[in-house]
Every structure is written in C-alpha cells, then in structure tokens.
Write a protein that holds these residues in place. Sequence first.
Motif, PDB file in Angstrom:
ATOM      1  N   TYR A  40       0.815  -1.217   0.000  1.00 57.74           N
ATOM      2  CA  TYR A  40       0.000   0.000   0.000  1.00 57.74           C
ATOM      3  C   TYR A  40       0.848   1.267   0.000  1.00 57.74           C
ATOM      4  O   TYR A  40       0.457   2.294  -0.528  1.00 57.74           O
ATOM      5  CB  TYR A  40      -0.936   0.025   1.212  1.00 57.74           C
ATOM      6  N   ASN A  79       3.826   1.865  -1.390  1.00 55.57           N
ATOM      7  CA  ASN A  79       4.584   2.156  -2.603  1.00 55.57           C
ATOM      8  C   ASN A  79       3.679   2.408  -3.793  1.00 55.57           C
ATOM      9  O   ASN A  79       2.526   2.010  -3.803  1.00 55.57           O
ATOM     10  CB  ASN A  79       5.549   1.008  -2.906  1.00 55.57           C
ATOM     11  N   GLY A  80       4.245   3.057  -4.795  1.00 56.53           N
ATOM     12  CA  GLY A  80       3.524   3.322  -6.026  1.00 56.53           C
ATOM     13  C   GLY A  80       4.064   2.445  -7.143  1.00 56.53           C
ATOM     14  O   GLY A  80       5.077   1.766  -6.989  1.00 56.53           O
ATOM     15  N   GLU A 112       7.085   5.483  -9.333  1.00 59.50           N
ATOM     16  CA  GLU A 112       6.311   6.210  -8.322  1.00 59.50           C
ATOM     17  C   GLU A 112       6.075   7.677  -8.692  1.00 59.50           C
ATOM     18  O   GLU A 112       5.868   8.526  -7.835  1.00 59.50           O
ATOM     19  CB  GLU A 112       6.961   6.100  -6.933  1.00 59.50           C
ATOM     20  N   LEU A 117       2.490   8.639  -7.683  1.00 54.88           N
ATOM     21  CA  LEU A 117       2.431   8.780  -6.229  1.00 54.88           C
ATOM     22  C   LEU A 117       3.019  10.127  -5.798  1.00 54.88           C
ATOM     23  O   LEU A 117       2.417  10.859  -5.011  1.00 54.88           O
ATOM     24  CB  LEU A 117       3.183   7.635  -5.549  1.00 54.88           C
ATOM     25  N   ASN A 131       0.631  12.898  -6.800  1.00 54.60           N
ATOM     26  CA  ASN A 131      -0.539  12.968  -5.923  1.00 54.60           C
ATOM     27  C   ASN A 131      -0.202  13.647  -4.600  1.00 54.60           C
ATOM     28  O   ASN A 131      -0.959  14.479  -4.097  1.00 54.60           O
ATOM     29  CB  ASN A 131      -1.090  11.569  -5.656  1.00 54.60           C
ATOM     30  N   LYS A 132       0.945  13.303  -4.035  1.00 58.43           N
ATOM     31  CA  LYS A 132       1.349  13.938  -2.774  1.00 58.43           C
ATOM     32  C   LYS A 132       1.565  15.440  -2.962  1.00 58.43           C
ATOM     33  O   LYS A 132       1.186  16.239  -2.109  1.00 58.43           O
ATOM     34  CB  LYS A 132       2.613  13.268  -2.217  1.00 58.43           C
ATOM     35  N   THR A 178      -9.122   0.726  -4.715  1.00 59.02           N
ATOM     36  CA  THR A 178      -7.917   0.314  -4.000  1.00 59.02           C
ATOM     37  C   THR A 178      -7.825  -1.203  -4.109  1.00 59.02           C
ATOM     38  O   THR A 178      -8.727  -1.916  -3.667  1.00 59.02           O
ATOM     39  CB  THR A 178      -7.987   0.722  -2.513  1.00 59.02           C
TER      40      THR A 178
END
Length: 163
Positions: free
Chosen positions: A53, A55-56, A60, A63, A66-67, A106
């Motif tokens: 969950y 890691n991307g 990444e 990820l 998104n952050k 998810t």
Amino acid sequence: MKFDFHNRTPPVHKMDATNGIQKKIFDMEKLVCILDFEKAAEQILPSNAYAYYRNGADDENVLAGNKAAYKWWYIKPRVLRDVRSRRLNTHILNGPVEFPIGVSPTAMQKLAHPEGELAVAKAVEQLGSVYIVSLFSTYSIEEIAAVAPRARKWLQLSMYKDR
C-alpha cells in the motif's frame, strides 16, 4: 488526552486480536493527517501489506504527483456563519449522493482486513456515497454487490493493449 501536534506518533488506546494476530488499534480521532494514518498503518499491517500500500507503481511518479497535489488544497474555515441547516448531499455524474466524497479503487484490500472490499462497500452504502470497485479486488463484483445492494457502485476498468 490532548493530541501533541509536535509528536506525530498516533496514540494507541487498546489491543485487539484479529485472525490470531495481536494488532494495535488506534483512536481514529487522534489521526488528523495522511502522515498519521501512514504511521498507524505501518504499526498495524503485516510488513508485506504495508509495503504494497505504501509504494507506487513503476517509478512512483504518480504517487509523487498525488502527494504534491494535496499540498495545494486547504480547508478554508468559514466563521460566523449560520450552520444550523447544512447539507452535504449533491449529485455526482447525475446520481444522488448523501456525502460528496467517494472511495476510489484500492486493490487487494484483504491484505489489510479479512472483509476487505466487502466492509468498505458496506460503509460506503451506509454513508450514501460512491464506491469504485478496483479491477484488482480480492472479492468478486457479485460478492461486493450482494453485501451492499443499495450502494452506488462503479467499476475501475483499464484497457491493456497487449491483452
């Protein structure tokens, strides 16, 4: 007990046995940001599930994007407003919802909890929002539909050119 915003370790309030494994259960009211939830997940989940969950995919990049995008959003407090009558219901893609935040797809939710997608679909149904079933769900579409028949459900679908 007041929450110490400088010490970002979420406080544990009891222990619970699930599937024969002793797990820490956190007071959800003490988890106030994504970092708090990440720290709690690291302590609760088996290491392989947490790594999955956390890691991307690939490099990444999504990820990281998104952050970075979350840093642009702020909740603007509105003070001295009449809040006696407030409503959260709205329409998403021409369908009514009672709560304007849906649950995105998810994968492999059973890694985190034995009921996985079934529990999330039931919660979304009670909330009156939208649940998007992952293409990589650990339960079938039919099983999810059976436990939450009134939930508004969508399906994530990806088209792979090599298949």
